[in-house]
Motif scaffolding. Sequence first.
Motif, mmCIF file in Angstrom:
data_model
loop_
_atom_site.group_PDB
_atom_site.id
_atom_site.type_symbol
_atom_site.label_atom_id
_atom_site.label_comp_id
_atom_site.label_asym_id
_atom_site.label_seq_id
_atom_site.Cartn_x
_atom_site.Cartn_y
_atom_site.Cartn_z
ATOM 1 N N GLU A 33 0.806 -1.216 0.000
ATOM 2 C CA GLU A 33 0.000 0.000 0.000
ATOM 3 C C GLU A 33 0.844 1.273 0.000
ATOM 4 O OE1 GLU A 33 -3.756 1.964 2.464
ATOM 5 O OE2 GLU A 33 -3.010 -0.036 2.974
ATOM 6 N N LEU A 34 1.902 1.304 0.786
ATOM 7 C CA LEU A 34 2.721 2.511 0.891
ATOM 8 C C LEU A 34 3.600 2.746 -0.334
ATOM 9 C CD1 LEU A 34 3.787 2.332 4.662
ATOM 10 C CD2 LEU A 34 1.947 3.674 3.627
ATOM 11 N N GLU A 35 3.694 1.758 -1.214
ATOM 12 C CA GLU A 35 4.536 1.888 -2.405
ATOM 13 C C GLU A 35 3.721 2.108 -3.688
ATOM 14 O OE1 GLU A 35 7.250 -1.388 -2.720
ATOM 15 O OE2 GLU A 35 7.685 -1.394 -0.576
ATOM 16 N N ARG A 36 2.408 2.222 -3.574
ATOM 17 C CA ARG A 36 1.566 2.365 -4.758
ATOM 18 C C ARG A 36 1.675 3.769 -5.356
ATOM 19 N NH1 ARG A 36 -3.627 -0.723 -1.970
ATOM 20 N NH2 ARG A 36 -2.642 -2.792 -1.958
ATOM 21 N N ASP A 37 1.760 3.817 -6.672
ATOM 22 C CA ASP A 37 1.811 5.082 -7.400
ATOM 23 C C ASP A 37 0.986 4.931 -8.666
ATOM 24 O OD1 ASP A 37 2.327 7.400 -8.773
ATOM 25 O OD2 ASP A 37 4.498 7.364 -8.436
ATOM 26 N N ILE A 38 -0.252 5.355 -8.608
ATOM 27 C CA ILE A 38 -1.172 5.148 -9.727
ATOM 28 C C ILE A 38 -0.727 5.896 -10.980
ATOM 29 C CG2 ILE A 38 -2.714 7.056 -9.118
ATOM 30 C CD1 ILE A 38 -5.040 5.229 -9.995
ATOM 31 N N MET A 39 0.052 6.956 -10.828
ATOM 32 C CA MET A 39 0.504 7.704 -11.995
ATOM 33 C C MET A 39 1.513 6.903 -12.819
ATOM 34 S SD MET A 39 -1.345 10.341 -11.525
ATOM 35 C CE MET A 39 -0.779 11.569 -12.698
ATOM 36 N N LYS A 40 2.241 6.000 -12.169
ATOM 37 C CA LYS A 40 3.265 5.213 -12.851
ATOM 38 C C LYS A 40 2.861 3.757 -13.077
ATOM 39 C CE LYS A 40 7.120 7.941 -10.970
ATOM 40 N NZ LYS A 40 8.352 7.890 -10.151
ATOM 41 N N ALA A 41 1.788 3.299 -12.434
ATOM 42 C CA ALA A 41 1.390 1.891 -12.518
ATOM 43 C C ALA A 41 1.110 1.491 -13.965
ATOM 44 C CB ALA A 41 0.159 1.638 -11.651
ATOM 45 N N THR A 42 1.643 0.343 -14.360
ATOM 46 C CA THR A 42 1.566 -0.078 -15.756
ATOM 47 C C THR A 42 0.900 -1.438 -15.934
ATOM 48 O OG1 THR A 42 2.897 -0.607 -17.726
ATOM 49 C CG2 THR A 42 3.894 -1.089 -15.600
ATOM 50 N N THR A 43 0.270 -1.611 -17.084
ATOM 51 C CA THR A 43 -0.324 -2.901 -17.457
ATOM 52 C C THR A 43 0.617 -3.718 -18.335
ATOM 53 O OG1 THR A 43 -1.433 -1.805 -19.322
ATOM 54 C CG2 THR A 43 -2.722 -2.109 -17.297
ATOM 55 N N TYR A 44 1.890 -3.370 -18.361
ATOM 56 C CA TYR A 44 2.859 -4.070 -19.210
ATOM 57 C C TYR A 44 2.821 -5.579 -18.958
ATOM 58 C CZ TYR A 44 7.208 -4.672 -21.877
ATOM 59 O OH TYR A 44 8.150 -5.038 -22.813
ATOM 60 N N ALA A 61 -5.376 7.398 -5.699
ATOM 61 C CA ALA A 61 -5.288 8.668 -6.415
ATOM 62 C C ALA A 61 -5.896 9.808 -5.603
ATOM 63 C CB ALA A 61 -5.983 8.564 -7.769
ATOM 64 N N SER A 62 -5.193 10.929 -5.548
ATOM 65 C CA SER A 62 -5.716 12.138 -4.921
ATOM 66 C C SER A 62 -6.686 12.821 -5.884
ATOM 67 C CB SER A 62 -4.568 13.090 -4.603
ATOM 68 O OG SER A 62 -3.973 13.573 -5.805
ATOM 69 N N PRO A 63 -7.485 13.773 -5.412
ATOM 70 C CA PRO A 63 -8.386 14.487 -6.335
ATOM 71 C C PRO A 63 -7.643 15.131 -7.498
ATOM 72 C CG PRO A 63 -9.034 14.912 -4.070
ATOM 73 C CD PRO A 63 -7.738 14.149 -4.007
ATOM 74 N N GLU A 64 -6.449 15.671 -7.230
ATOM 75 C CA GLU A 64 -5.661 16.276 -8.292
ATOM 76 C C GLU A 64 -5.194 15.232 -9.305
ATOM 77 O OE1 GLU A 64 -5.900 18.675 -4.792
ATOM 78 O OE2 GLU A 64 -5.066 16.650 -5.020
ATOM 79 N N GLN A 65 -4.793 14.066 -8.804
ATOM 80 C CA GLN A 65 -4.364 12.986 -9.698
ATOM 81 C C GLN A 65 -5.524 12.436 -10.513
ATOM 82 O OE1 GLN A 65 -2.481 10.509 -6.699
ATOM 83 N NE2 GLN A 65 -0.448 10.998 -7.505
ATOM 84 N N VAL A 66 -6.701 12.345 -9.909
ATOM 85 C CA VAL A 66 -7.886 11.887 -10.644
ATOM 86 C C VAL A 66 -8.134 12.787 -11.845
ATOM 87 C CG1 VAL A 66 -10.406 11.732 -10.546
ATOM 88 C CG2 VAL A 66 -9.029 10.710 -8.723
ATOM 89 N N GLU A 67 -8.021 14.102 -11.633
ATOM 90 C CA GLU A 67 -8.241 15.049 -12.728
ATOM 91 C C GLU A 67 -7.215 14.864 -13.836
ATOM 92 O OE1 GLU A 67 -8.632 19.888 -13.475
ATOM 93 O OE2 GLU A 67 -8.418 19.089 -11.441
ATOM 94 N N LEU A 68 -5.939 14.700 -13.456
ATOM 95 C CA LEU A 68 -4.879 14.509 -14.445
ATOM 96 C C LEU A 68 -5.063 13.195 -15.207
ATOM 97 C CD1 LEU A 68 -1.774 15.696 -12.390
ATOM 98 C CD2 LEU A 68 -2.795 16.859 -14.359
ATOM 99 N N LEU A 69 -5.407 12.136 -14.496
ATOM 100 C CA LEU A 69 -5.593 10.829 -15.135
ATOM 101 C C LEU A 69 -6.774 10.850 -16.094
ATOM 102 C CD1 LEU A 69 -4.941 8.600 -11.994
ATOM 103 C CD2 LEU A 69 -3.517 8.657 -14.060
#
Length: 386
Positions: free
Chosen positions: A100-111, A213-221
């Motif tokens: 949980e502490l290492e999750r980064d939805i901006m970089k997470a990949t489906t590779y 994701a934070s509200p700001e990240q949701v908007e960017l995504l």
Amino acid sequence: MKILIASDSFKGSLSSTQVARNISEGILRVFPDAEIKYISVADGGEGTVEAIISSIGGKIINTPAMGPDGKIFDSFFGILEDGSAVIEMAAASGLPLVPELERDIMKATTYGTGQLLKAAMDHGCRRIYIGVGGSATNDGGIGMAQALGISFADEKGEEIGYGGGLLERIEKIDLSNADERLSGTEIIVMSDVTNPLCGPFGASAVYGPQKGASPEQVELLDKGLSHLAKIIEEELYIDIRNRKGAGAAGGLGGGLVAFTGASIRSGIDAVLNMSGFEEKAEWADLIITGEGRIDFQSAYGKVISGIAQRAEKYNVPVAAIAGSLSEGSQEVYKIGISCIEAAVCRPMPLQEAMGEKAGELVSDAAERLMRNIKAGIMLRDSTLVE
């Protein structure tokens, strides 16, 4: 009494097969002569491969894959007896794969999901079922596509990296090095998520916060997925923006349609079709289903609702057992579930309820359910005599 058990897994606690065995134990305490059959079911998320292999046969293939955080680990997929493959994207790109502490939805990949598709084709599979529940990602499936040779370049012509945070940089999609086998492979997406790709009901807004994701990240995504949809429509002439289910697994549903020619089907319907549910339902006097938690969502597109709909045409009553009952659980009565029972019915630590006590709690819940049914049978019989 003939009873069919068709339960989903209790996520993070018991597999579908374990749940069925525990329910069987509770049934036999009350009806020792009951005839019991069970099938493992899932809706496309975690446990889908095991459920299908358990029900119809096949084998598990272990293979390395890249996780959503870019680290290589041991993953798997299944090959059925007819040569088809079944994949669950959660096995390569799932949320539980990253602490949980290492999750980064901006970089997470489906590779890694693309690597599983490639591995299945390497084994000669030309029909591939892929379940898309339980994702850690929000990259629109570009990681999956990158693993299959598809290139996404920025305005300088340079390949972008991984993750949904980079989608707005895409200016060009190059299919020239895409795996040639894709054109001869049927890919079927199993999903009961109907969310569109973008907007207030899209992948980022609805599921992004669950992935950290934070509200700001949701908007960017969301802007990134909207941009990706625009580029796909301009270059590939495919509209995924308005495609029902494109928002599944952070937009992987739409990516699979655009980059592999996949079709999207109901996850629970696909699993029930493969498992021979219809024949078993017609045989049964009672069907018992279940999932980890029953709430208002259980009535819409999940395992429980799919089974209730199928059972209705055979006029077979359906009961459900869950680890817990949450707000709105009564909604399942409207879709044909006759009664529900919670496994956890007294205060206890979550770790205990989902760990060492889980099987026992499910068996006890099944016993309570069957005692209520026995009382109903006795009441019916006494009324008939009068």
